[in-house]
Design a protein around this motif. Sequence first.
Motif, PDB file in Angstrom:
ATOM      1  N   ALA A   1       0.846  -1.191   0.000  1.00  0.00           N
ATOM      2  CA  ALA A   1       0.000   0.000   0.000  1.00  0.00           C
ATOM      3  C   ALA A   1       0.879   1.237   0.000  1.00  0.00           C
ATOM      4  CB  ALA A   1      -0.921   0.007   1.227  1.00  0.00           C
ATOM      5  N   SER A   2       0.282   2.360  -0.376  1.00  0.00           N
ATOM      6  CA  SER A   2       0.968   3.653  -0.286  1.00  0.00           C
ATOM      7  C   SER A   2      -0.016   4.679   0.238  1.00  0.00           C
ATOM      8  CB  SER A   2       1.516   4.081  -1.647  1.00  0.00           C
ATOM      9  OG  SER A   2       0.462   4.385  -2.552  1.00  0.00           O
ATOM     10  N   GLY A   3       0.523   5.780   0.754  1.00  0.00           N
ATOM     11  CA  GLY A   3      -0.384   6.752   1.332  1.00  0.00           C
ATOM     12  C   GLY A   3       0.240   8.096   1.609  1.00  0.00           C
ATOM     13  N   ASP A   4      -0.630   9.035   2.002  1.00  0.00           N
ATOM     14  CA  ASP A   4      -0.273  10.395   2.403  1.00  0.00           C
ATOM     15  C   ASP A   4       0.751  11.019   1.460  1.00  0.00           C
ATOM     16  OD1 ASP A   4      -2.034  10.280   4.477  1.00  0.00           O
ATOM     17  OD2 ASP A   4      -0.549  10.140   6.068  1.00  0.00           O
ATOM     18  N   PRO A   5       0.432  11.117   0.169  1.00  0.00           N
ATOM     19  CA  PRO A   5       1.402  11.682  -0.777  1.00  0.00           C
ATOM     20  C   PRO A   5       1.617  13.172  -0.556  1.00  0.00           C
ATOM     21  CG  PRO A   5      -0.720  11.383  -1.845  1.00  0.00           C
ATOM     22  CD  PRO A   5      -0.830  10.733  -0.488  1.00  0.00           C
ATOM     23  N   LEU A   6       2.795  13.634  -0.918  1.00  0.00           N
ATOM     24  CA  LEU A   6       3.168  15.034  -0.976  1.00  0.00           C
ATOM     25  C   LEU A   6       3.743  15.295  -2.375  1.00  0.00           C
ATOM     26  CD1 LEU A   6       4.961  15.367   2.496  1.00  0.00           C
ATOM     27  CD2 LEU A   6       2.626  16.086   1.923  1.00  0.00           C
ATOM     28  N   PRO A   7       4.079  16.521  -2.710  1.00  0.00           N
ATOM     29  CA  PRO A   7       4.630  16.759  -4.044  1.00  0.00           C
ATOM     30  C   PRO A   7       5.950  16.044  -4.312  1.00  0.00           C
ATOM     31  CG  PRO A   7       3.769  18.799  -3.150  1.00  0.00           C
ATOM     32  CD  PRO A   7       3.720  17.790  -2.040  1.00  0.00           C
ATOM     33  N   ASP A   8       6.721  15.740  -3.260  1.00  0.00           N
ATOM     34  CA  ASP A   8       8.016  15.097  -3.483  1.00  0.00           C
ATOM     35  C   ASP A   8       8.164  13.779  -2.732  1.00  0.00           C
ATOM     36  OD1 ASP A   8       8.135  16.038  -0.888  1.00  0.00           O
ATOM     37  OD2 ASP A   8      10.202  16.747  -1.039  1.00  0.00           O
ATOM     38  N   SER A   9       7.067  13.259  -2.185  1.00  0.00           N
ATOM     39  CA  SER A   9       7.192  12.119  -1.283  1.00  0.00           C
ATOM     40  C   SER A   9       5.901  11.321  -1.235  1.00  0.00           C
ATOM     41  CB  SER A   9       7.543  12.618   0.130  1.00  0.00           C
ATOM     42  OG  SER A   9       7.421  11.603   1.087  1.00  0.00           O
ATOM     43  N   VAL A  10       6.047  10.040  -0.870  1.00  0.00           N
ATOM     44  CA  VAL A  10       4.899   9.191  -0.590  1.00  0.00           C
ATOM     45  C   VAL A  10       5.346   8.133   0.414  1.00  0.00           C
ATOM     46  CG1 VAL A  10       5.312   7.500  -2.427  1.00  0.00           C
ATOM     47  CG2 VAL A  10       2.960   7.944  -1.674  1.00  0.00           C
ATOM     48  N   ILE A  11       4.425   7.656   1.225  1.00  0.00           N
ATOM     49  CA  ILE A  11       4.711   6.587   2.175  1.00  0.00           C
ATOM     50  C   ILE A  11       4.396   5.245   1.524  1.00  0.00           C
ATOM     51  CG2 ILE A  11       4.136   5.575   4.426  1.00  0.00           C
ATOM     52  CD1 ILE A  11       5.577   8.238   4.654  1.00  0.00           C
ATOM     53  N   LEU A  12       5.356   4.322   1.562  1.00  0.00           N
ATOM     54  CA  LEU A  12       5.133   2.958   1.095  1.00  0.00           C
ATOM     55  C   LEU A  12       4.994   2.046   2.310  1.00  0.00           C
ATOM     56  CD1 LEU A  12       7.816   2.665  -1.741  1.00  0.00           C
ATOM     57  CD2 LEU A  12       5.495   3.600  -1.871  1.00  0.00           C
ATOM     58  N   TRP A  13       4.081   1.080   2.200  1.00  0.00           N
ATOM     59  CA  TRP A  13       3.788   0.196   3.338  1.00  0.00           C
ATOM     60  C   TRP A  13       3.748  -1.260   2.890  1.00  0.00           C
ATOM     61  CZ3 TRP A  13       0.198  -3.590   3.954  1.00  0.00           C
ATOM     62  CH2 TRP A  13       0.012  -4.109   5.239  1.00  0.00           C
ATOM     63  N   THR A  14       4.229  -2.124   3.757  1.00  0.00           N
ATOM     64  CA  THR A  14       3.910  -3.541   3.699  1.00  0.00           C
ATOM     65  C   THR A  14       4.137  -4.121   5.090  1.00  0.00           C
ATOM     66  OG1 THR A  14       4.165  -5.594   2.421  1.00  0.00           O
ATOM     67  CG2 THR A  14       6.200  -4.465   3.085  1.00  0.00           C
ATOM     68  N   ARG A  15       3.701  -5.359   5.290  1.00  0.00           N
ATOM     69  CA  ARG A  15       3.976  -6.050   6.544  1.00  0.00           C
ATOM     70  C   ARG A  15       4.348  -7.488   6.211  1.00  0.00           C
ATOM     71  NH1 ARG A  15       0.990  -8.577  10.704  1.00  0.00           N
ATOM     72  NH2 ARG A  15      -1.083  -7.845  10.079  1.00  0.00           N
ATOM     73  N   ILE A  16       5.435  -7.958   6.792  1.00  0.00           N
ATOM     74  CA  ILE A  16       5.938  -9.299   6.504  1.00  0.00           C
ATOM     75  C   ILE A  16       5.160 -10.285   7.366  1.00  0.00           C
ATOM     76  CG2 ILE A  16       7.997 -10.730   6.297  1.00  0.00           C
ATOM     77  CD1 ILE A  16       7.945  -8.148   4.599  1.00  0.00           C
ATOM     78  N   ALA A  17       4.372 -11.139   6.717  1.00  0.00           N
ATOM     79  CA  ALA A  17       3.440 -11.997   7.456  1.00  0.00           C
ATOM     80  C   ALA A  17       3.219 -13.314   6.708  1.00  0.00           C
ATOM     81  CB  ALA A  17       2.107 -11.274   7.658  1.00  0.00           C
ATOM     82  N   PRO A  18       4.157 -14.249   6.794  1.00  0.00           N
ATOM     83  CA  PRO A  18       3.954 -15.538   6.117  1.00  0.00           C
ATOM     84  C   PRO A  18       2.801 -16.348   6.708  1.00  0.00           C
ATOM     85  CG  PRO A  18       5.937 -15.586   7.471  1.00  0.00           C
ATOM     86  CD  PRO A  18       5.486 -14.159   7.423  1.00  0.00           C
TER      87      PRO A  18
END
Length: 482
Positions: A43-60
């Motif tokens: 997932a990604s979120g809370d974008p700005l003009p020069d930035s974005v947050i990338l997300w994942t969670r390691i969960a086998p």
Amino acid sequence: MSGAAAAATAVGAATATPALAATTGTSPGIGHFSSYPFSLGVASGDPLPDSVILWTRIAPEPLVIGSGMPDRPVPVHWQVADDEAFTEIVREGEIFARPENNHAVHVDVRGLRPDRWYFYRFRCGSELSPVGRTRTLPAPGASVASFTVTHLSCQNWAVGYFTALRYMAEDSIDLALHLGDYIYEGAISGPVRDGADVPDAIRAACHSVDEYRLRYSLYKTDPDLQAAHAAYPWAIVWDDHEVSNDYAGGVDHGPAQLARRTAGYKAWWENTPTRVDPPVGADERIYRRFAVGSLVQFDLLDSREYRIGDNDPLVSKLGDEQEAWLIDGINAYDTTWNVAAVGQQLGGVNANSPTRNRIYKAYYDRSVAPVILAGDLHWTIASDALLAIPDASSPIVGEQFIVTSITSTGDGPGSQATKDGWMKFPWVKYVDGYRGYIRSTFTPSGVYSTQRDVRFVTRPNAPVWDAQNFFIDPKKPGIQLA
């Protein structure tokens, strides 16, 4: 910014290296996983003009406590590229997924170009994640021809299928605004979703952080939710079910409720692609503001954490500090449109609200016509925002769209008597009791919104249709049915 995000920013500024490969080797200290480690998607979120947050969670093993991960940090490599084939990599780096965060990562990728679509992915050990698509916002003050958002709320996994999210993932959207009830914390009883096998540990009502984490895992294994997250960035606030039904955070409910809030906030932060800092105990500031060039200012609000009473003439429903922040920032950006997005509406559809009256008067005094986006009710209610509801003769300040749920309450169309009850108020223009979401395209010449409905949620593969179109004229406050 969190320490992990700050570290990722520094790594992300490094020179790009050759393309990420799904090798047969493993990262240092990591062997092969028992199952696919990116079971919860990206997932990604809370974008700005020069930035974005990338997300994942390691969960086998996402449906067990600890997700099948060792009690130690695990290195995760990430990449951002101009193209889906990752031949033009623009940023990459490494971050540690830590056990204290349930092996979730938030990567604050800096140095991106404004108003651009990008692709991203992760690698952990020998495994590659799915590819996600994200974007940055236009530069401050930039001319923007159009920007499309969807707002949604109330996705109860136990009640039905997230079919609306599948259609949302396929829609032409720049940013999703999730306005709360991302999970439901109550006990899951009886059969769900064609008799899916839900472990007893996940069926129990959520009180501890592990119980909230398991509930998020259950939700985030949903393929339609994963698809919508991977399609574009989200900006997320909470309502009540991320902690407990109808909780009012500003009231002291004793140590048990504060402990529950602490657990709920922690799990929310771990499982959303948010830019906000991690919670400190039972406290976390999630209200925030950003702008899309010269077109739209967005104010994202917290309807629960600071709440004391709905109709106190002196004490704000939003908390005095948050209300002051909202009012002081009405003209923070010079934009055509001003949007306030909140989990629960500032006041009842047909009831007087001192908090709403003060806020609407502040907009009115500044000659700003707000577009209010809200959730919570499990009905779509499109209405004019009046200066002094329920006085139908008071001036129209702006517009309000309360969005229906993704699944909560189950199949539509809802009670006709309830619908008729809302429609008797002249400022209410449209009511809809099906499940779905609202898509709104902001342009300099107007806002074009559509209520998209699915026929049912208790069975998979429901058809979708555009139930109603709306238009807002920037020179004339009020909702027009189109």
